[in-house]
Design an enzyme around this catalytic site. Structure first.
Site, short mmCIF file in Angstrom:
data_model
loop_
_atom_site.label_atom_id
_atom_site.label_comp_id
_atom_site.label_asym_id
_atom_site.label_seq_id
_atom_site.Cartn_x
_atom_site.Cartn_y
_atom_site.Cartn_z
N CYS A 401 0.42 -1.03 -0.46
CA CYS A 401 0.21 0.21 -0.15
C CYS A 401 0.57 0.94 -0.25
O CYS A 401 0.45 2.34 -1.07
CB CYS A 401 -0.84 -0.56 1.41
SG CYS A 401 -1.12 -1.02 1.79
N ARG A 430 6.80 -11.46 5.59
CA ARG A 430 6.11 -11.06 6.74
C ARG A 430 6.89 -12.14 8.05
O ARG A 430 6.52 -13.02 7.62
CB ARG A 430 4.38 -11.15 7.18
CG ARG A 430 4.37 -9.88 6.47
CD ARG A 430 2.39 -9.92 6.24
NE ARG A 430 2.62 -9.59 5.12
CZ ARG A 430 0.99 -8.61 5.04
NH1 ARG A 430 0.12 -9.49 5.82
NH2 ARG A 430 0.46 -7.51 4.37
N GLN A 448 0.39 -11.15 -3.30
CA GLN A 448 -0.54 -11.00 -3.27
C GLN A 448 -0.94 -9.99 -4.39
O GLN A 448 -0.34 -9.63 -5.09
CB GLN A 448 -1.11 -9.26 -2.16
CG GLN A 448 -0.51 -9.89 -0.93
CD GLN A 448 -0.46 -7.83 -0.05
OE1 GLN A 448 0.00 -7.86 -0.24
NE2 GLN A 448 -0.82 -8.89 1.29
N ASP A 450 -2.44 -7.72 -5.32
CA ASP A 450 -2.77 -6.98 -4.75
C ASP A 450 -3.39 -5.63 -5.56
O ASP A 450 -2.84 -5.42 -6.68
CB ASP A 450 -1.83 -6.16 -3.68
CG ASP A 450 -2.22 -5.62 -2.41
OD1 ASP A 450 -3.37 -4.94 -2.40
OD2 ASP A 450 -1.75 -4.61 -1.84
#
Length: 731
Positions: A401, A430, A448, A450
């Site tokens: 993001c 992560r 992802q 995303d």
RNA sequence: GCUGCUGUAGCUCAGUGGUAGAGCACUUCCUUGGUAAGGAAGAGGUCAUGGGUUCAAGUCCCAUCAGCAGCUCCA
């Protein structure tokens, strides 16, 4: 007299001391023997519970539960948990009981006991349980007031029960207990009439658990077991567990060569082998195409970002524990980082350590002259933080993001450009706890699917609608039709949320409206929203009934604020956009792992890494086979030829075992007539067909993304006939 | 991270302190076949890693690493 209404509607009268059991006896002695428990309205009670307490002027709705009722199994298992606890208390001293509920297919009981149990103890525990069951002593219910209850538990040295009465059950006036022989347990019930009803049981496993789920609290030993009304049922269950293991994506992934997690690369780091990578890239291509059609724009961003970027977004240091540690360009970086953390820690930084830090900084060539020991902690911290800002620090990106927010910011934006939809198959890292890692389902490096949509508040509803539509389309294209949506909303009483009251209200109402008109099965969950916005999560049920949380759509009022994102509106003033995060797959790793289990490795034609295996009858037919291979390749199929000097039976067997959708058997006859003896992995032989017909038939199956389950789903009712499910998707 | 269990050939697994094993897979040869396993020979091992006990350790003990089940966690 008590008026009792039976399930068929008839109303019967019984004396005031009637129990479900006495009602059953009136109906017949066979029924009385079969009764396990009873249901009064929605409440399940002991068969021996006096019915008088339920009298309220209208007939008492009573349903007797026997072995045939699923509710009875739950009662049996809860009683089995008591029997197991009783056995363990007999075998080991100083057992303190915690909780012993039922779970799907079994039960567990948590104990605090000094002796460490392991699998070798199971046989002993089972033998003791068998003795208890043999005696078939009844379960007797009794109630005590609070003082007496605490006293009783104290007498029995059940400290955890005492604590629970004093905390968790603080509002209860009186408490229920069950006695079975020498064993007494605080328990709401209900229970089976006597332990003799347990016809099959097994101690399954042992694991650690925390008292009341608190990881900082007391660690207990949890013993899992299962119990059934017949040995046959239990056998079927144990076989089903074995079947489920065969479906495990880690097992199938290894067998079919889809992916590998090598401890040399690192735990939680997934290596996509060619076949797994094939599936992934097919899914990515599919989704990319759909997104381009829907006005998304592809972007790319690097795998690293400066720590300051995540400080701005608020992800650092808040989520530091679940991120890989920062990378420091300067030798002193890690030193200063540790230094600040110790300064800010509760314990503070001892003078000797501070001296050592200063010396180490000097050795590393990054002496910080402005740092003075006589300054306040805040001042010293500030000096170190200034040093940090002057020296590069990076984070391997834990999410995409912030990068996408920067892309939005890369140029001035007008309302005419909105909604701006940026997508990227973005790989993030992560630092998941080692115990959380699980094949592809939980990894440390994941990609992802995303995208971030930047839009005006008024566009939220339409964008959300589009996103929901995309997610549905994606799920249905892989045959996932059973799903529901959880709509997570604010807790109206809390003030932890960012964004204006007005925007939240508009957004929540918009999301709800879209879900309602979509006809989707959805549930609203108040208080489950993220602090930065409401969200909708797709909970998907796979073909053996397990639930997965996959796609997600989340509104975000926080990041636009933190990154000061702006656009110029039609009023020529600056406005703050709303950001929507969304990922229909979730992550490629989890999605492919889930699909592997869903299909048990038998991927549908459009996703199969290898679609066709050509099996020449003998070496004499190799030339024709190779010619065919070229035709299939030219037509866009994923195909190989089995040129081994093996018999065709062996070639077919291997292709079946590898779950390849179609086999093309070719010998002299086929070469002569330019045809293929086609074999389907599900149906078997399909007969001999001209090459062109096979090509168009298979192309259609791919284009329609037809789903045909090759490996049957396991059901709890094995007598059910096998069902081949079909589903197709059309553009 | 916590509790328990596991780690032997590419895979699945035997191996109870005394010379490292099987099946499948792999390589070579024979076989040239009609819809789920043709035959023979061969090759393949620092028994997870490091330390210890012992005349002797795959086997017993300790530590580390990794995996599994569960717990806790998942922006």
């Amino acid at each position: 007299m008590l008026e009792i209404q039976l399930p068929d509607g008839t109303i019967v009268s019984h004396p005031d001391d009637a129990t479900p059991l006495s009602v059953a006896e009136k109906i017949g002695s066979r029924l009385a023997k079969a009764v396990i428990a009873a249901k009064i309205g929605d409440l399940i009670v002991d068969a021996t519970r006096p019915l008088k307490s339920f009298a309220n002027g209208t007939p008492i709705p009573l349903r007797l539960l026997t072995e045939k009722d699923p509710e009875a199994l739950d009662v049996l298992r809860h009683s089995s948990a008591h029997v197991m606890a009783r056995a363990i208390m007999r075998l080991y001293p100083n057992v303190s009981l915690a909780f012993g509920p039922t779970i799907t297919n079994g039960f567990y009981y948590d104990f605090d006991l000094p002796q460490k149990l392991n699998e070798d103890d199971f046989a002993k525990i089972e033998a003791e349980m068998a003795k208890i069951i043999e005696l078939a002593e009844p379960f007797e219910q009794f109630s005590l007031d609070r003082t007496q209850s605490v006293e009783l538990c104290r007498d029995m040295k059940q400290t955890l029960k005492v604590e629970h009465i004093e905390t968790g059950l603080a509002s209860h006036e009186s408490l229920g207990f069950y006695r079975q022989g020498e064993f007494v347990d605080l328990c709401r019930g209900p229970h089976i009439p006597d332990a003799g009803r347990i016809k099959a049981f097994k101690v399954m496993s042992i694991a650690g658990a925390y008292w009341k789920g608190d990881a900082d609290g007391l660690q207990l030993q949890r013993v899992y077991g299962t119990a059934w009304f017949s040995p046959k049922d239990m056998q079927a269950h144990l076989e089903q567990v074995e079947e489920a293991k065969k479906r495990d994506h880690r097992v199938i992934g290894k067998r079919l060569g889809l992916f590998q997690i090598s401890s040399e690369v690192g735990p939680g780091m997934c290596l996509w082998l060619p076949k797994g990578a094939r599936i992934r890239s097919l899914l990515e291509d599919f989704l990319r195409k759909e997104m381009l059609k829907r006005g998304y724009e592809p972007v790319y961003s690097p795998h690293l970002g400066r720590v300051e970027l995540y400080e701005t977004s608020g992800h650092f240091p808040y989520y530091r524990d679940s991120q890989f540690p920062p990378l420091f360009v300067n030798d002193g970086g890690a030193l200063v980082d540790g230094w600040i953390r110790r300064l800010e820690s509760k314990e503070g930084l001892p003078v000797a350590h501070e001296q050592a830090f200063m010396q180490a900084a000097e050795v590393l060539g990054c002496e910080i002259k402005e740092y003075k020991v006589e300054q306040s902690v805040a001042e010293r911290t500030a000096v170190l933080q200034t040093w940090q800002r002057l020296h590069e620090r990076y984070l391997v990106k834990p999410m995409n993001c912030p990068h996408h927010a920067q892309i939005f910011k890369a140029m001035p934006r007008s309302y005419k450009q909105l909604p701006l939809r940026l997508f990227e198959f973005g790989t993030v890292y992560r630092f998941e706890q080692t115990g959380e890692l699980n094949g592809m389902l939980r990894v440390r490096g994941l990609t992802q699917d995303d995208a971030h949509i930047f839009c005006t508040q008024d566009q939220v509803e339409q964008e959300f609608r589009n996103t929901i539509e995309l997610t549905r389309m994606v799920l249905e294209s892989v045959g996932l039709k059973d799903y529901r949506v959880q709509l997570s909303l604010r807790d109206p009483k809390s003030d932890k949320y960012v964004g204006s009251e007005e925007n939240w209200q508009k957004a929540e109402a918009a999301l709800r409206r879209v879900l309602e008109e979509s006809g989707l099965n959805f549930q609203a969950a108040e208080g489950e929203a993220a602090f930065y916005g409401p969200k909708a999560d797709f909970m998907v049920r796979d073909c053996i009934g397990r639930q997965w949380q996959l796609g997600t759509v989340q509104l975000d009022y926080n990041l636009p604020e933190r990154f000061q994102l702006e656009y110029i509106g039609s009023d020529n003033k600056t406005h703050r956009p709303v950001m929507i995060h969304r990922a229909p797959f979730g992550s490629m790793e989890r999605f492919v792992g889930m699909l592997t289990e869903h299909f048990a490795g038998a991927f549908p034609m459009w996703l199969a890494p290898e679609q066709v295996r050509i099996c020449p009858l003998s070496e004499k037919s190799n030339d024709y086979a190779l010619e065919l291979e070229k035709q299939f390749l030219d037509a866009g199929f994923r195909v190989t030829v089995d040129l081994r000097g093996a018999k065709v039976q062996a070639k077919i067997r291997d292709a079946q075992v590898e779950l390849i959708p179609y086999m093309a058997v070719v010998g002299p006859r086929e070469a002569e007539t330019r045809s293929i003896a086609l074999r389907d992995r599900i149906e078997g032989e399909l007969g001999t067909k001209p090459v062109a017909e096979v090509l168009s038939m298979l192309a259609e199956e791919v284009n329609q993304r037809r789903i045909r389950f090759a490996v049957q789903k396991e059901t709890n009712e094995p007598e059910q006939p096998k069902v081949t499910e079909t589903a197709s998707h059309e553009y």
